[in-house]
Motif scaffolding. Sequence first.
Motif, PDB file in Angstrom:
ATOM      1  N   ASP A 167     -21.760  25.186  11.952  1.00 22.74           N
ATOM      2  CA  ASP A 167     -20.792  24.468  11.877  1.00 22.74           C
ATOM      3  C   ASP A 167     -20.631  23.436  13.271  1.00 22.74           C
ATOM      4  N   ALA A 168     -21.203  23.818  14.384  1.00 29.09           N
ATOM      5  CA  ALA A 168     -21.414  23.069  15.565  1.00 29.09           C
ATOM      6  C   ALA A 168     -22.601  22.121  15.463  1.00 29.09           C
ATOM      7  N   THR A 169     -23.531  22.268  14.786  1.00 33.04           N
ATOM      8  CA  THR A 169     -24.587  21.209  14.412  1.00 33.04           C
ATOM      9  C   THR A 169     -24.141  20.244  13.662  1.00 33.04           C
ATOM     10  N   VAL A 170     -23.347  20.600  12.628  1.00 35.92           N
ATOM     11  CA  VAL A 170     -22.837  19.586  11.747  1.00 35.92           C
ATOM     12  C   VAL A 170     -21.626  18.871  12.493  1.00 35.92           C
ATOM     13  N   VAL A 171     -20.578  19.311  12.903  1.00 38.04           N
ATOM     14  CA  VAL A 171     -19.396  18.615  13.363  1.00 38.04           C
ATOM     15  C   VAL A 171     -19.513  18.076  14.802  1.00 38.04           C
ATOM     16  N   LEU A 172     -20.278  18.745  15.716  1.00 35.07           N
ATOM     17  CA  LEU A 172     -20.205  18.366  16.837  1.00 35.07           C
ATOM     18  C   LEU A 172     -21.750  17.383  17.266  1.00 35.07           C
ATOM     19  N   LEU A 173     -22.751  17.899  16.805  1.00 29.73           N
ATOM     20  CA  LEU A 173     -24.016  17.528  17.277  1.00 29.73           C
ATOM     21  C   LEU A 173     -24.426  16.335  16.313  1.00 29.73           C
ATOM     22  N   THR A 174     -23.855  16.065  14.988  1.00 30.18           N
ATOM     23  CA  THR A 174     -24.329  15.220  14.225  1.00 30.18           C
ATOM     24  C   THR A 174     -23.964  13.686  14.766  1.00 30.18           C
ATOM     25  N   PRO A 175     -22.397  13.680  15.059  1.00 28.67           N
ATOM     26  CA  PRO A 175     -21.843  12.480  15.673  1.00 28.67           C
ATOM     27  C   PRO A 175     -22.708  12.033  17.148  1.00 28.67           C
ATOM     28  N   VAL A 176     -22.746  13.051  17.770  1.00 30.68           N
ATOM     29  CA  VAL A 176     -23.722  12.637  18.920  1.00 30.68           C
ATOM     30  C   VAL A 176     -24.979  12.064  18.777  1.00 30.68           C
ATOM     31  N   VAL A 177     -26.022  12.523  17.658  1.00 35.05           N
ATOM     32  CA  VAL A 177     -27.231  12.133  17.501  1.00 35.05           C
ATOM     33  C   VAL A 177     -27.090  10.568  16.948  1.00 35.05           C
ATOM     34  N   LEU A 178     -26.118  10.380  15.889  1.00 34.05           N
ATOM     35  CA  LEU A 178     -25.903   9.071  15.290  1.00 34.05           C
ATOM     36  C   LEU A 178     -25.357   8.070  16.148  1.00 34.05           C
ATOM     37  N   ALA A 179     -24.677   8.453  17.315  1.00 31.78           N
ATOM     38  CA  ALA A 179     -24.286   7.692  18.405  1.00 31.78           C
ATOM     39  C   ALA A 179     -25.542   7.244  19.325  1.00 31.78           C
ATOM     40  N   THR A 180     -26.321   8.282  19.310  1.00 30.51           N
ATOM     41  CA  THR A 180     -27.864   8.041  20.096  1.00 30.51           C
ATOM     42  C   THR A 180     -28.649   6.892  19.505  1.00 30.51           C
ATOM     43  N   THR A 181     -28.585   7.110  18.209  1.00 28.57           N
ATOM     44  CA  THR A 181     -29.687   6.341  17.382  1.00 28.57           C
ATOM     45  C   THR A 181     -29.163   4.903  17.485  1.00 28.57           C
ATOM     46  N   ARG A 182     -27.838   4.769  17.361  1.00 28.91           N
ATOM     47  CA  ARG A 182     -27.455   3.299  17.291  1.00 28.91           C
ATOM     48  C   ARG A 182     -27.317   2.858  18.715  1.00 28.91           C
ATOM     49  N   ARG A 183     -27.191   3.632  19.657  1.00 28.98           N
ATOM     50  CA  ARG A 183     -27.080   3.072  21.145  1.00 28.98           C
ATOM     51  C   ARG A 183     -28.803   2.434  21.692  1.00 28.98           C
ATOM     52  N   LEU A 184     -29.689   3.384  20.941  1.00 30.42           N
ATOM     53  CA  LEU A 184     -31.249   2.913  21.184  1.00 30.42           C
ATOM     54  C   LEU A 184     -31.560   1.956  19.729  1.00 30.42           C
ATOM     55  N   GLU A 185     -30.855   1.569  18.991  1.00 27.26           N
ATOM     56  CA  GLU A 185     -31.298   0.764  17.822  1.00 27.26           C
ATOM     57  C   GLU A 185     -32.327   1.355  17.305  1.00 27.26           C
ATOM     58  N   HIS A 201     -32.761  11.329  11.615  1.00 32.29           N
ATOM     59  CA  HIS A 201     -32.115  12.051  12.769  1.00 32.29           C
ATOM     60  C   HIS A 201     -30.805  12.836  12.053  1.00 32.29           C
ATOM     61  N   VAL A 202     -29.965  12.025  11.425  1.00 29.84           N
ATOM     62  CA  VAL A 202     -28.867  12.632  11.012  1.00 29.84           C
ATOM     63  C   VAL A 202     -29.109  13.612   9.713  1.00 29.84           C
ATOM     64  N   TYR A 203     -30.054  13.267   9.009  1.00 28.79           N
ATOM     65  CA  TYR A 203     -30.544  14.119   7.913  1.00 28.79           C
ATOM     66  C   TYR A 203     -31.030  15.474   8.420  1.00 28.79           C
ATOM     67  N   ALA A 204     -31.886  15.314   9.598  1.00 29.01           N
ATOM     68  CA  ALA A 204     -32.407  16.667  10.235  1.00 29.01           C
ATOM     69  C   ALA A 204     -31.177  17.633  10.563  1.00 29.01           C
ATOM     70  N   CYS A 205     -30.189  17.116  10.999  1.00 30.52           N
ATOM     71  CA  CYS A 205     -28.851  17.841  11.307  1.00 30.52           C
ATOM     72  C   CYS A 205     -28.423  18.533  10.226  1.00 30.52           C
TER      73      CYS A 205
END
Length: 402
Positions: free
Chosen positions: A97-115, A121-125
């Motif tokens: 649940d932590a991976t889905v709810v907490l880590l996924t938005p962080v990974v998505l924001a990281t990819t957007r920031r790095l373009e 990466h979100v499918y990996a989560c």
Amino acid sequence: MLRPRGLPEAVLAVPAACVALLAGWVPLAAAEHQIVTIGPTLGFLSAILLVAYLADLDGVFTWLGARLAAACRGRPRRLLVLTFAVASGTTAVLSLDATVVLLTPVVLATTRRLELPPRPHVYACAHLANSASTLLPVSNLTNLLAFSATGLSFTGFTALMALPWLVAIGLELAVFVRFFGAELAPPATARPAAAPPRIPPVPLFALVVLGLALAGFGVAPLFGLEPVWVAAAAAAVLAARALARRRVRVTVLVAEANLLLCLFVFGLAIVVEAISRHLLGAPLRALLPEGTGLAQLLLTAVLAAVLANLVNNLPATLLLLSVLGPHPAAGTVLAVLLGVNLGPNATYLGSLATLLWRRVLAGVGATPRWREFHRLGLYTVPLTLVASVVALWASLRVLPAP
């Protein structure tokens, strides 16, 4: 699964359980036994959900996201490998649940920031929330429900599942690199160098508490303590600190413990017991093989995976545990767990975590494509399931289980 108007799952599960009891489909004594048996498991679930929330409040996931962005150096394939490592560790220690709810938005924001392309990466989560949840008894509610049935210690369970866990993650990564090859390739033209991300201070207190909790899960059985007490202690320490600093309210802590989810599981357990007694129990007993040879383990895992995708992995686990009886072979139970944890990567309906992952992404305008999700599952699930069962069979030969 539908949750109309956002109503919690317990709104349907608890009345359904009452109907099963009033109709006499489940004796009251059997229902009481179910509640007593899974009570500590659900206590642990509430505690670990609270630990994950408080760790996020302390900045653990923000810090992880910044470290990912800095370490990948703008390279999508390196970010994918790092995401696999972080998601696997988060799932194993703090549950899926932590991976889905907490880590996924962080990974998505990281990819957007790095373009960078976000999909790999979100499918990996999503995939690792399921496939990396086989390592520890505390990584998944399915593991917690089945742990006592294995007759294994915390370290014994982990030792037997370590090789299947590594095999599943390694094969998932290989498939992801091939499946998302175009999106993981270096850009044709060099991008201007981005400013290095600001790394927030290390959330040392939260990380120390998490490390001590992980060690406690292994040590506590030596003193006759259930994992729930370790998780509760970690939650209490983090909650006391957050309350003292006035960063959270008691009402929020109660909500994050998700007591309604516990009621849902109680209700579901009684409903599944009724189904086992009067509908599916006999056919499943006829299909499940006896013994822990390679062929028997493979058949057990495949049946568990198919059942998980038909009725969701949580009721599938409860149903199979009911059918296996009070003293199943540990290897059989572990094969069931491989099936119900790896199998759900095939369809959205396979696990509640995958449904929640989809809901999280939809909430930030990044709804995944269902065709792509199922196509990726078609490549990963058969491969990881078979290879992990073979690894489990090999582990059982080296480390015989009761």
